[in-house]
Design an enzyme around this catalytic site. Structure first.
Site, short mmCIF file in Angstrom:
data_model
loop_
_atom_site.label_atom_id
_atom_site.label_comp_id
_atom_site.label_asym_id
_atom_site.label_seq_id
_atom_site.Cartn_x
_atom_site.Cartn_y
_atom_site.Cartn_z
N CYS A 49 -87.97 6.82 -98.93
CA CYS A 49 -87.26 7.73 -99.83
C CYS A 49 -87.06 9.06 -99.13
O CYS A 49 -87.83 9.46 -98.26
CB CYS A 49 -88.06 7.92 -101.12
SG CYS A 49 -87.14 8.79 -102.42
N CYS A 61 -91.64 12.80 -104.48
CA CYS A 61 -92.03 13.07 -105.86
C CYS A 61 -93.53 12.89 -106.04
O CYS A 61 -94.10 11.89 -105.60
CB CYS A 61 -91.28 12.13 -106.81
SG CYS A 61 -89.48 12.25 -106.68
N CYS A 84 -93.40 -8.44 -110.52
CA CYS A 84 -92.86 -7.30 -111.26
C CYS A 84 -92.82 -6.11 -110.31
O CYS A 84 -93.65 -6.03 -109.39
CB CYS A 84 -93.76 -7.00 -112.46
SG CYS A 84 -93.42 -5.45 -113.34
N ASP A 85 -91.89 -5.18 -110.52
CA ASP A 85 -91.80 -4.04 -109.59
C ASP A 85 -92.96 -3.07 -109.77
O ASP A 85 -93.21 -2.24 -108.89
CB ASP A 85 -90.47 -3.32 -109.73
CG ASP A 85 -90.27 -2.65 -111.08
OD1 ASP A 85 -90.50 -3.31 -112.10
OD2 ASP A 85 -89.84 -1.48 -111.12
#
Length: 375
Positions: free
Chosen positions: A16, A20, A278-279
């Site tokens: 990224c 964050c 699942c993410d």
């Protein structure tokens, strides 16, 4: 046999161009440990799309997330469309892109419009809320980039949604957040409550996680703002959680997996072809295989995926006797384990009790109006 209708794809893995504070993904399964960029190769991309579109399902959805998926560059997504057109003849294929918007430009906007991508812009609200946690590695805020990207896409006619993380700080400003989105023309909103395990003390939630009571007050105020914007019986804004809850009130299955009795209805695909349940569970214990060596349809129907889906229904006793279980369904599984207190109850149990106590009557009235309009 469970159909394969949705893949959540992370073509750049955890990479990224922001840093964050609340990012849950960077350290999953050691994904953030390498200094080398994570990029999906053309072989993996083609095999994924070929498998996804080889079944009997008439519709297939691809959701491109990250990290930041636009780090792959526009040529990668042109290749995505090319392969979908090659393997998806006669099928309905849709694409959604979740992005922070930093890399979007006019060329991106034209492409996204031409191929009908739904774009979710990660924007947490007004500048002071958004930049509180969503900053670049040098400490600069990212709000202006998110706003510019949203305006650019809207000018080109791209369908744009706001995707907002609700932290303990953000939960203090429901009015500001709602009106900030409305002022930008972002009338489709998704709010994701933040809860992560504290990195130092695993018995509690991280400090930026929103508490159940704070999130409950946030939902109540947001619901009132949403209702105040109705044009008669018709909503003028869409808030995904409220839309999904409403399905239960009119006797329909909720489209959001957090509101289903069981889950495991999609697969998360990593940049290298690894497939996970699942993410939110991109970790070794929930790896189902690799698509270069196995079948996506076998994985979504594997015993491990069935076990993952049933785990959501393994509720504590307090949930089973709760009057709101039919609409809450215990919340998301991750919210019961990221903060391992309260005997397995969701971190947001109090929030949902507060919300439904407040919203139940107006939701019933809306459901009655909706039903009568269909007669």
């Amino acid at each position: 046999m469970r159909p394969l209708n949705l893949l959540l794809v992370k073509p750049a893995g955890p990479d990224c161009n922001l840093d964050c504070t609340y990012c849950f993904y960077l350290d999953r399964s050691g994904n953030g440990s390498s200094s080398h960029p994570h990029r999906m190769t053309d072989d993996v991309l083609e095999e994924m799309i070929r498998q996804a579109l080889s079944g009997r399902e008439r519709h297939m959805s691809f959701v491109w997330q990250g990290g930041e998926p636009t780090l792959m560059g526009l040529p990668f997504f042109r290749r995505v469309v090319e392969l979908q057109q090659r393997y998806g003849a006669g099928k309905s294929v849709s694409n959604a892109l979740q992005t922070n918007g930093l890399l979007l430009d006019e060329e991106w906007a034209v492409f996204l419009k031409q191929y009908h991508f739904l774009v979710g812009i990660s924007i947490d609200g007004p500048e002071h809320v958004h930049d509180y946690y969503r900053r670049a590695r040098g400490g600069q805020g990212s709000w202006s980039h998110a706003v510019s990207a949203a305006r650019l896409l809207q000018a080109r006619g791209v369908e744009v949604n706001a995707i907002s993380v609700v932290t303990e700080y953000a939960a203090c400003f429901p009015d500001e957040i709602y009106h900030a989105h409305r002022s930008l023309g972002l009338d489709f909103m998704q709010f994701i409550p933040c809860v992560e395990t504290d990195p130092i003390d695993p018995t509690k939630a991280a400090a930026y996680s929103v508490t159940g009571d704070s999130y409950g007050r946030f939902l109540i105020r947001l619901f009132d703002l949403w209702r105040a914007d109705f044009d008669g019986p018709v909503a003028r804004t869409s808030i995904r959680y409220f839309d999904s809850v409403f399905h239960a009130y009119v006797g329909l299955d909720a489209p959001e997996c957090t509101l289903m009795a069981t889950c495991g209805v999609y697969l998360a695909v990593e940049h290298n072809g690894d497939v996970f349940a699942c993410d939110f569970f991109v970790e070794p214990g929930w790896k189902l295989g690799n698509l270069m060596h196995g079948s996506l349809r076998d994985m979504i129907n594997a015993p491990e995926q069935e076990r993952f889906g049933r785990m959501k229904a393994e509720l504590p006793v307090a949930c089973r006797g709760c009057s709101w279980l039919r609409v809450c369904q215990g919340g998301c599984t991750k919210d019961r384990i990221r903060d391992p207190r309260d005997g397995g109850l969701s971190h947001f149990c109090n929030a949902y009790k507060m919300f439904f106590a407040h919203a139940d009557r107006p939701l019933r009235e809306l459901a009655s109006t909706w039903s009568s309009r269909l007669r």
